[in-house]
Write an enzyme that holds these catalytic residues in place. Structure first.
Site, PDB file in Angstrom:
ATOM      1  N   THR A  29      44.539  40.429  37.049  1.00 56.49           N
ATOM      2  CA  THR A  29      43.096  40.288  36.877  1.00 56.49           C
ATOM      3  C   THR A  29      42.507  41.664  36.580  1.00 56.49           C
ATOM      4  O   THR A  29      42.900  42.667  37.166  1.00 56.49           O
ATOM      5  CB  THR A  29      42.423  39.551  38.071  1.00 56.49           C
ATOM      6  N   CYS A  55      33.833  42.354  43.145  1.00 54.59           N
ATOM      7  CA  CYS A  55      34.664  41.170  43.371  1.00 54.59           C
ATOM      8  C   CYS A  55      35.925  41.569  44.142  1.00 54.59           C
ATOM      9  O   CYS A  55      36.323  42.727  44.132  1.00 54.59           O
ATOM     10  CB  CYS A  55      35.087  40.550  42.046  1.00 54.59           C
ATOM     11  N   HIS A 106      40.241  35.627  41.956  1.00 58.75           N
ATOM     12  CA  HIS A 106      39.269  36.690  41.677  1.00 58.75           C
ATOM     13  C   HIS A 106      37.898  36.145  42.096  1.00 58.75           C
ATOM     14  O   HIS A 106      37.254  35.437  41.343  1.00 58.75           O
ATOM     15  CB  HIS A 106      39.319  37.006  40.178  1.00 58.75           C
TER      16      HIS A 106
END
Lengths: 163, 201
Positions: free
Chosen positions: A23, A29, A46
Site C-alpha cells: 500500500t 491512515c 489501509h
C-alpha cells in the site's frame, strides 16, 4: 511468479506465499498487516478512520474504518484456512502530516486516533502486535512479504527499514 | 454525492475566478506572466486523487489551510517538487533551478506563497458569493502525494468515498510551474455556496 498486489486507500486484500501486499503513501491512515506463519497467508488493510459508528448512513465501505476492516480482514484470512489464534500483526502509519500552531483539532489528530483504534481492535481479537512503525509527520509505503511475514517500510525523508 | 451539470458549471466558475485571482497575485509576486488553465471539477474516488499528482509516491509540497466563516472547508495547494523549488527561487530573486531541496528558507517562502494564494483565492470567492470566508494560518508538508492528500480525504472520508476536486493548473511563462488547488467544501458548505451564487442545490 510472485506478484505485488496493490491495496488502495480504504481497501483490504489477502494473499498467500509468495505474493506481496503493498500500500502506497500512508499518511494519517494506518496499514494493518496480519500474517500467519503456518499457512503463509497475509492480509493488509489501509484504514482511514478509527470508528465506523461515526459513518454516515449507507456508508458500506468496511475497509475504511479500523474496527470493521479488522473483522473483515480476519474473516477473509479464515476463509484461506487461517486459524485466528495464529495471526500476528504489524502496523505502520498514523502520522500527522500537517502541524498547526494553534493546537490540533480532532481531524488533525486522526493519525493518533487511528493508531489507538487499531490497537484496541487487535487487543479485542487477541492478536499480538509484533512490530510497529507509527506516528511522526511523514508518509510511508509498506510492503508485506507473505514468504517471511516481514514488513518493508519506505519513506522519503526517513529512509527505509524492515520490521 | 451527485452534482447536476449546472452545479458542476457553477463550481467550475467559482474555481476559475478564485484561481484567476490567485494567479494574478502569484504573477505579481514573482514578476512573471502566469497562465492558468481552466479548472476541472471532478468527483474522484479516493485512489484517483493521488494519480492527479503523478502517483501516490510522488514527492510534492502541500500547503494546507482551513477555510473559516460562512462556508467552512479546506484548501490544499499542491506543487510538484521541481515547481515548488523553481517558484521559491523566483520569489527569492535567484535563478530558477538553483535550489535542489526544501531548506528552511524555501519552506518558509512556500508557506508565504501559499498564504497569499489562498487569501486571494478566498477573496474572489467571498466577493462572488457575498459570503464571509477567511483563511487559517497555513501548514506545510513536503512528502508523498498520497500521504498529503490523505489529510483532506480523511475529512471527506467521514461523508463518502469520493472527493470533490476543483483542480487548477498554473504555468509560469518559460517555466513549467504547475500547481493544483483543491477546494474542499465541508458537506454543508457546498449548498451554502450554491445558494449564494444563485444555483439551487
Amino acid at each position: 511468479m510472485e506478484k505485488k498486489i496493490k491495496v488502495g486507500m480504504a481497501d483490504l486484500k489477502v494473499a498467500t506465499e509468495p505474493d506481496k501486499l503493498v500500500t502506497l503513501g500512508l499518511g494519517s491512515c494506518v496499514g494493518i498487516a496480519l500474517y500467519d506463519f503456518k499457512t503463509k497467508v497475509g492480509g493488509l488493510a489501509h484504514i482511514m478512520l478509527p470508528d465506523s459508528k461515526q459513518a454516515r448512513k449507507g456508508d458500506v465501505n468496511a475497509a475504511k474504518y479500523a474496527d470493521t476492516a479488522l473483522s473483515v480482514l480476519v474473516d477473509e484470512m479464515k476463509k484461506k484456512g487461517v486459524s485466528k489464534q495464529r495471526i500476528v500483526a504489524k502496523i505502520a502509519g498514523g502520522a500527522q502530516m500537517f502541524k498547526f500552531n494553534n493546537g490540533a483539532s480532532d481531524i488533525m489528530r486522526v493519525g493518533t486516533r487511528n493508531i489507538e483504534a487499531v490497537k484496541k481492535g487487535l487487543a479485542e481479537y487477541r492478536i499480538p502486535i509484533t512490530a510497529e512503525d507509527t506516528g511522526g509527520n511523514f508518509g510511508r509505503t509498506i510492503e508485506l512479504d507473505t514468504k517471511t511475514g516481514s514488513l518493508f517500510i519506505k519513506t522519503i525523508s526517513k529512509g527505509e527499514k524492515t520490521i | 454525492m451527485q452534482l447536476t451539470p449546472i452545479e458542476m458549471d457553477a463550481l467550475k466558475e467559482v474555481g476559475n475566478i478564485g484561481a484567476g485571482n490567485a494567479a494574478t497575485s502569484l504573477s505579481q509576486m514573482i514578476n512573471r506572466r502566469i497562465h492558468m488553465n481552466v479548472p476541472l471539477v471532478k468527483l474522484l474516488p479516493f485512489d484517483e486523487v493521488a494519480e492527479l499528482l503523478g502517483g501516490p509516491e510522488t514527492e510534492v509540497a502541500g500547503i494546507y489551510l482551513k477555510v473559516l466563516g460562512d462556508a467552512p472547508g479546506s484548501i490544499l495547494f499542491v506543487l510538484p517538487v521541481e515547481s515548488g523549488l523553481a517558484l521559491t527561487d523566483m520569489l527569492m530573486g535567484i535563478e530558477p533551478g538553483i535550489s535542489t531541496d526544501f531548506s528552511e528558507m524555501t519552506q518558509s517562502a512556500l508557506m508565504e506563497i501559499g498564504n497569499i494564494l489562498a487569501a486571494s483565492y478566498l477573496n474572489a470567492l467571498a466577493d462572488m458569493t457575498s459570503l464571509s470566508l477567511q483563511p487559517s494560518i497555513p501548514a506545510l508538508s513536503c512528502d508523498m502525494a498520497a500521504a498529503i492528500m490523505s489529510v483532506i480525504l480523511v475529512e471527506l472520508g467521514e461523508v463518502g468515498d469520493t472527493a470533490l476536486v476543483i483542480e487548477t493548473e498554473f504555468i509560469a511563462e518559460n517555466r513549467d510551474i504547475k500547481g493544483y488547488f483543491f477546494l474542499l467544501p465541508d458537506p454543508g458548505s457546498l449548498s451554502i455556496m450554491m445558494k449564494a451564487i444563485g444555483v439551487g442545490l
